[in-house]
Design an enzyme around this catalytic site. Structure first.
Site, mmCIF file in Angstrom:
data_model
loop_
_atom_site.group_PDB
_atom_site.id
_atom_site.type_symbol
_atom_site.label_atom_id
_atom_site.label_comp_id
_atom_site.label_asym_id
_atom_site.label_seq_id
_atom_site.Cartn_x
_atom_site.Cartn_y
_atom_site.Cartn_z
ATOM 1 C CG ASN A 229 -2.166 -0.848 0.992
ATOM 2 O OD1 ASN A 229 -3.105 -0.431 0.304
ATOM 3 N ND2 ASN A 229 -2.155 -2.053 1.536
ATOM 4 C CD GLU A 230 6.301 2.892 2.584
ATOM 5 O OE1 GLU A 230 6.569 1.688 2.780
ATOM 6 O OE2 GLU A 230 6.954 3.830 3.054
ATOM 7 N NE ARG A 231 7.836 -1.069 -1.577
ATOM 8 C CZ ARG A 231 8.291 -2.226 -1.134
ATOM 9 N NH1 ARG A 231 7.773 -3.358 -1.575
ATOM 10 N NH2 ARG A 231 9.253 -2.260 -0.234
#
Length: 393
Positions: A229-231
């Protein structure tokens, strides 16, 4: 709920019951969450309506037209983009009930306690320890490159709970209260002059077992939810055509015809096309999210984001000539949000250097794309089945 008209009716009722002009901002956002209009694809009772993610745009447009406040996502991006999907996927009902509402409203800022001085690109080598003591875990260690730690109330934290297990196993995932005794935050001044990042020292910090996400020893799998999700959050953010870094240099190009050369024109067009391709690829990626969780393709988006930002910001400095070497302000300050495209050309050029490090280095992302997207053979690893305590460090 999948009906657009029903969703619009619910949104208009929220506006009628809580007129934005006469309602306190926080009260309005709480009411929006309780009406299921915060993130419509989340479950009923947790700010959503179990509706398709694509319908969020219907709600956002209606509220924006009415002048309703938003939750300032640039200030709470780590909570929205990383902590929330992890809490939703791996938290107990009590954990979801406790954390998701104040997170979305922006009443509680979150940070991410993952990277360590000896475990950045090789995150699974982390050495921060968590030892069980009754109903609590006692955490000792050091984290680094922690954005928003100086404003955060909560942190997502991974720590080693079984040093006898191989490094990818024996890790457990927690929610850490940043105001608890034993948490010390120190600023890290970076190349831009700001201290956007921090180092965080954890000394005898007690975390209740109720704040554990996932099973003991299963933290690496839980962390994948956060990292994927961060990327997507960093590399696949929705922007308009000619938005982001390319918009800055295009505006300078139009406003300053005396700076133009044939060679710079050619390079600007190349970068403009690459930025548009990346933007459209991001749209496709978000459409895939409608059907499930983010996959390794988000790593490719983040990789492209870093390369483009560095190339475009370099072109902007070159376009401005001597003027591009000026730097507006190098005062030490601790910003409350991450700003990739703010201030002047010099700031953007320097800040973009961090894009290929934060959220997974470009080298790590290349390995992920090679192995998990293209299906190429994995790199040889001689530490896969070795106990973490026996690894050379």
């Amino acid at each position: 709920m999948t009906d657009v008209e029903e969703l619009l009716a619910r949104t208009r009722k929220l506006l009628a019951d809580h007129p934005p002009a006469d309602t306190d901002r926080t009260d309005f956002l709480r009411a929006r969450f309780d009406a299921g209009l915060a993130w419509v694809h989340y479950p009923v009772g947790l700010g959503g309506l179990d509706a398709p993610r694509a319908l969020q745009a219907v709600v956002d447009a209606e509220l924006a037209a009415a002048g309703a406040p938003d939750n300032d996502p640039r200030k709470i991006g780590i909570g929205l983009g990383m902590a929330a999907p992890t809490v939703l996927a791996h938290g107990t009902d009590e954990v979801k009930e406790r954390f998701l509402r104040p997170l979305w409203v922006g009443e509680e800022v979150w940070c991410q306690l993952f990277s360590e001085p000896g475990a950045g690109s090789d995150l699974a080598a982390l050495a921060t320890r968590a030892v069980r003591d009754g109903e609590d875990w006692v955490v000792d260690g050091q984290k680094v490159w922690t954005s928003s730690a100086h404003t955060a109330r909560w942190a997502i934290l991974i720590a080693r709970t079984d040093p006898d297990a191989p490094k990818h196993r024996g890790i457990t995932y927690f929610v850490c209260d940043m105001t608890d005794p034993g948490v010390e935050v120190r600023p890290l001044r970076q190349i831009t002059g700001e201290a956007e990042f921090n180092e965080v020292f954890l000394t005898g910090v007690r975390i209740p077992d109720a704040h554990r996400l996932g099973e003991v020893g299963d933290g690496w799998r839980v962390a994948q939810t956060t990292l994927m999700n961060e990327r997507v959050s960093i590399g696949g953010a929705r922007i308009p055509r000619e938005g982001g870094m390319i918009g800055k240099v295009a505006a300078t190009w139009r406003a300053r015809p005396e700076l133009r050369t044939h060679e710079l024109h050619r390079r600007l067009l190349d970068h403009w096309v690459d930025a548009e391709v990346a933007r459209l690829a991001g749209e496709r990626l978000r459409q895939q999210l409608v059907a499930g969780r983010p996959g390794p393709e988000g790593s490719a988006m983040k990789l492209a984001f870093a390369r483009l930002n560095q190339a475009i910001s370099g072109l902007e400095v070159e376009l401005l000539g001597d003027e591009g070497l000026l730097y507006g302000e190098w005062e030490m300050r601790r910003p409350e949000l991450v700003d990739f495209t703010g201030r002047d050309a010099g700031y953007r050029y320097l800040r973009s250097k961090g894009n290929s490090i934060e959220g997974g280095t470009s080298e790590v992302l290349l390995n992920i794309v090679a192995e998990r997207v293209l299906g190429l053979p994995p790199e040889p690893r001689n530490d896969k089945d070795v106990a973490w305590k026996d690894l050379a460090r």
